[in-house]
Design a protein around this motif. Structure first.
Motif, PDB file in Angstrom:
ATOM      1  N   VAL A  38       0.834  -1.202   0.000  1.00  0.00           N
ATOM      2  CA  VAL A  38       0.000   0.000   0.000  1.00  0.00           C
ATOM      3  C   VAL A  38       0.872   1.255   0.000  1.00  0.00           C
ATOM      4  N   SER A  39       0.420   2.251  -0.758  1.00  0.00           N
ATOM      5  CA  SER A  39       1.127   3.543  -0.827  1.00  0.00           C
ATOM      6  C   SER A  39       0.647   4.471   0.280  1.00  0.00           C
ATOM      7  N   ALA A  40       1.270   5.631   0.311  1.00  0.00           N
ATOM      8  CA  ALA A  40       0.813   6.698   1.201  1.00  0.00           C
ATOM      9  C   ALA A  40      -0.560   7.182   0.718  1.00  0.00           C
ATOM     10  N   MET A  41      -1.356   7.724   1.642  1.00  0.00           N
ATOM     11  CA  MET A  41      -2.723   8.100   1.296  1.00  0.00           C
ATOM     12  C   MET A  41      -2.764   9.345   0.394  1.00  0.00           C
ATOM     13  N   THR A  44      -0.163  12.384  -0.046  1.00  0.00           N
ATOM     14  CA  THR A  44       0.692  12.552   1.132  1.00  0.00           C
ATOM     15  C   THR A  44       2.170  12.717   0.780  1.00  0.00           C
ATOM     16  N   THR A  45       2.645  11.939  -0.194  1.00  0.00           N
ATOM     17  CA  THR A  45       4.078  12.035  -0.523  1.00  0.00           C
ATOM     18  C   THR A  45       4.428  13.446  -1.000  1.00  0.00           C
ATOM     19  N   ASN A  46       3.562  14.035  -1.814  1.00  0.00           N
ATOM     20  CA  ASN A  46       3.804  15.424  -2.237  1.00  0.00           C
ATOM     21  C   ASN A  46       3.816  16.354  -1.037  1.00  0.00           C
ATOM     22  N   GLY A 123       4.926   8.479   5.145  1.00  0.00           N
ATOM     23  CA  GLY A 123       3.617   8.453   4.486  1.00  0.00           C
ATOM     24  C   GLY A 123       3.077   7.036   4.409  1.00  0.00           C
ATOM     25  N   GLU A 124       3.937   6.120   3.995  1.00  0.00           N
ATOM     26  CA  GLU A 124       3.532   4.716   3.845  1.00  0.00           C
ATOM     27  C   GLU A 124       3.394   4.034   5.210  1.00  0.00           C
ATOM     28  N   LEU A 125       4.266   4.394   6.154  1.00  0.00           N
ATOM     29  CA  LEU A 125       4.190   3.760   7.480  1.00  0.00           C
ATOM     30  C   LEU A 125       2.854   4.105   8.135  1.00  0.00           C
ATOM     31  N   GLY A 190       4.530   0.161   0.156  1.00  0.00           N
ATOM     32  CA  GLY A 190       5.228   0.308  -1.105  1.00  0.00           C
ATOM     33  C   GLY A 190       6.307   1.362  -0.954  1.00  0.00           C
ATOM     34  N   PHE A 191       7.172   1.472  -1.977  1.00  0.00           N
ATOM     35  CA  PHE A 191       8.051   2.649  -2.130  1.00  0.00           C
ATOM     36  C   PHE A 191       9.245   2.696  -1.188  1.00  0.00           C
ATOM     37  N   ILE A 192       9.158   2.031  -0.016  1.00  0.00           N
ATOM     38  CA  ILE A 192      10.238   2.217   0.953  1.00  0.00           C
ATOM     39  C   ILE A 192      10.999   0.911   1.202  1.00  0.00           C
ATOM     40  N   GLY A 205      12.201   5.657  -5.399  1.00  0.00           N
ATOM     41  CA  GLY A 205      11.855   6.606  -6.466  1.00  0.00           C
ATOM     42  C   GLY A 205      10.349   6.807  -6.479  1.00  0.00           C
ATOM     43  N   ARG A 206       9.915   7.997  -6.871  1.00  0.00           N
ATOM     44  CA  ARG A 206       8.495   8.327  -6.857  1.00  0.00           C
ATOM     45  C   ARG A 206       7.693   7.278  -7.631  1.00  0.00           C
ATOM     46  N   GLU A 207       6.530   7.029  -7.142  1.00  0.00           N
ATOM     47  CA  GLU A 207       5.612   6.038  -7.708  1.00  0.00           C
ATOM     48  C   GLU A 207       6.195   4.620  -7.628  1.00  0.00           C
ATOM     49  N   GLY A 208       7.083   4.417  -6.666  1.00  0.00           N
ATOM     50  CA  GLY A 208       7.811   3.150  -6.608  1.00  0.00           C
ATOM     51  C   GLY A 208       7.049   1.977  -6.006  1.00  0.00           C
ATOM     52  N   SER A 209       5.808   2.185  -5.597  1.00  0.00           N
ATOM     53  CA  SER A 209       5.094   1.074  -4.943  1.00  0.00           C
ATOM     54  C   SER A 209       4.821  -0.107  -5.872  1.00  0.00           C
ATOM     55  N   ASP A 210       4.645   0.175  -7.147  1.00  0.00           N
ATOM     56  CA  ASP A 210       4.465  -0.931  -8.105  1.00  0.00           C
ATOM     57  C   ASP A 210       5.718  -1.811  -8.097  1.00  0.00           C
TER      58      ASP A 210
HETATM   59  N1  ASP Z   1       3.773   7.287  -2.276  1.00  0.00           N
HETATM   60  C1  ASP Z   1       4.803   7.236  -3.271  1.00  0.00           C
HETATM   61  C2  ASP Z   1       4.587   8.305  -4.310  1.00  0.00           C
HETATM   62  O1  ASP Z   1       3.566   8.980  -4.280  1.00  0.00           O
HETATM   63  C3  ASP Z   1       4.926   5.913  -3.896  1.00  0.00           C
HETATM   64  C4  ASP Z   1       3.765   5.446  -4.719  1.00  0.00           C
HETATM   65  O2  ASP Z   1       2.661   5.966  -4.584  1.00  0.00           O
HETATM   66  O3  ASP Z   1       3.949   4.555  -5.532  1.00  0.00           O
HETATM   67  O4  ASP Z   1       5.434   8.502  -5.132  1.00  0.00           O
END
Ligand code: ASP
Ligand code: MG
Length: 429
Positions: A38-41, A44-46, A123-125, A190-192, A205-210
């Motif tokens: 799961v990613s940050a809500m 949140t990362t921004n 964010g993810e925690l 994800g991401f961390i 890296g951003r969007e790294g949860s995939d």
């Molecule tokens: N929360 C992170 C981001 O917004 C990772 C992700 O969403 O994949 O980049």
């Protein structure tokens, strides 16, 4: 054995209703040996990126105000999910995380990328802590895993773009298969990730949860990964920018890598390789319409499907051009110098074009990287750059141009390049 990985991104957990929807989907599949990533809500990362910046660039006060926005946002979701219960234990758990975060933000004199990873990872925690509590409450028993103890960064890999140490990561993650109990859903971030000594956090890296989902799938020898999205599967263009999009029901790994490489944001570009290596199926499915068929990505080529043109837009590009000051050709020696600098600075060129006296390429805008590049190369090259550009790619353009023409209308083409299957434009306004 854990058989399936479900990845839920920020949009799928952006508010209490979204979390309730996630819980319904997960509850329906709770006996299928699932691990949730799961990613940050929401955004949140921004928000956390702004928090770190404010703490570093301005005074603590501005930083604290920005942090307060993040805390309020999560508190609102918690109260909504837990019927306004201000004494719910999850509030205590989340508050301790925010206190830890504040301590890390208040440290001074740290490298930016390092401090970014130590802080933005919260964010993810926080999101997984809230969601675990909520799933337990919905009679979906869950086990919370700290991804920083499983996704282990390679020695010497850089902060904000860490690469896994595959041997160590595999060693740790594969144990989960032995420990797994059917009916108990594992949930992780994800991401961390973390360093092997357990002392530092890293991000992928951003969007790294995939990518995280793919790492877990690979190390667990899972059967499939499902990415739950707010769209109905893989589309041939971003519906926010193009009126007429078509769903792609099935494509091969290699076609998906091409699309992700050009900037199709639906899948993080690093996601496919770990899946392809183990023949793990990737599904892209709508969390809004979970009964609709997902798009499927696997090892089977689908020549008919791949004839459909796809339109990919990548914003925020910087185009930079180099010409040797001594009028020497743009030969291998010069190319080597420029790409060595890119390698050192972790700059990835999205399109490259050369002529006798010039090399141009565009990359995802990053002012520190641009500054570094100029500093390293200005003695040898005259350097010009343009910012705020858009990279527009049409894959399989030979079959139809129409939607592309529409998009190009009124825009200035700064660079254009085509192969048999793909045409790319770098566009200004
Ligand atoms: N929360 C992170 C981001 O917004 C990772 C992700 O969403 O994949 O980049
Ligand atoms: Mg996201």
């Amino acid at each position: 054995m854990i058989r399936k990985i479900y990845k839920f991104g920020g949009a799928s957990v952006k508010d209490a209703d979204a979390v309730r929807n996630l819980a319904r989907i997960v509850a329906k599949h709770k006996d299928e040996d699932i691990l949730l990533v799961v990613s940050a809500m929401g955004k949140t990362t921004n928000m956390l990126e702004k928090v770190v910046k404010d703490f570093r660039d301005h005074n603590g006060q501005l930083g604290i105000e920005a942090l307060k926005d993040v805390i309020d946002y999560h508190e609102g979701i918690i109260l909504d999910l837990f019927d306004g219960d201000t004494h719910h234990p999850v509030i205590e758990s989340v508050s301790s995380l925010f206190i830890e975060l504040l301590e890390k933000l208040q440290q001074t004199g740290l490298d930016y990328d390092y401090q970014y990873d130590q802080t933005v990872s919260y964010g993810e925690l926080v999101s997984t802590t809230i969601i675990q509590e909520y799933l337990n409450r919905c009679d979906v028993p869950t086990r919370w895993l700290d991804a920083r103890k499983y996704v282990i960064a390679k020695n010497g890999s850089v902060y904000r773009s860490a690469n896994p140490d595959w041997d160590e990561t595999r060693l740790r993650i594969s144990k989960l298969n032995e420990e797994h109990i059917r009916g108990i859903i594992c949930i992780t971030q994800g991401f961390i990730g973390g360093t092997a000594d357990g002392k530092h956090s890293v991000t992928l890296g951003r969007e790294g949860s995939d990518y995280t989902a793919a790492i877990f799938a690979n190390c667990l020898d899972a059967e499939e990964v499902t990415i739950w999205k707010d769209v109905d599967g893989l589309l041939n263009a971003d519906p926010k920018r193009f009126a007429e999009t078509v769903k792609i029901p099935h494509i091969s790994y290699s076609e998906a890598i091409e699309l992700a490489f050009y900037g199709a944001t639906i899948i993080h570009p690093k996601t496919i390789k770990p899946l392809q290596n183990k023949g793990i199926t990737l599904k892209v499915q709508s969390f809004l319409n979970p009964d609709h068929e997902p798009s499927v990505i696997d090892g089977n080529p689908d020549p008919d499907m791949e004839k459909n043109p796809s339109y990919i837009v990548k914003d925020n590009q910087t185009l930079v051009s180099f010409s040797p000051r001594d009028y020497s050709f743009m030969d291998e020696h010069n190319l080597r110098m420029i790409f060595a600098a890119c390698d050192d600075l972790n700059i990835h060129a999205n399109v490259i074009q050369t002529s006798a006296l010039m090399l141009s390429f565009c990359f995802d805008h990053d002012s520190n990287k641009l500054k570094g590049l100029i500093e390293m190369l200005r003695e040898t090259f005259r350097i010009k750059y343009n910012q705020g550009l858009t990279l527009f790619t049409i894959r399989h353009y030979d079959y139809s141009y129409t939607m592309g023409d529409e998009f190009l209308k009124g825009k200035k083409i700064l660079l254009q390049q085509s192969s048999r299957s793909t045409v790319q434009y770098v566009l200004g306004n």
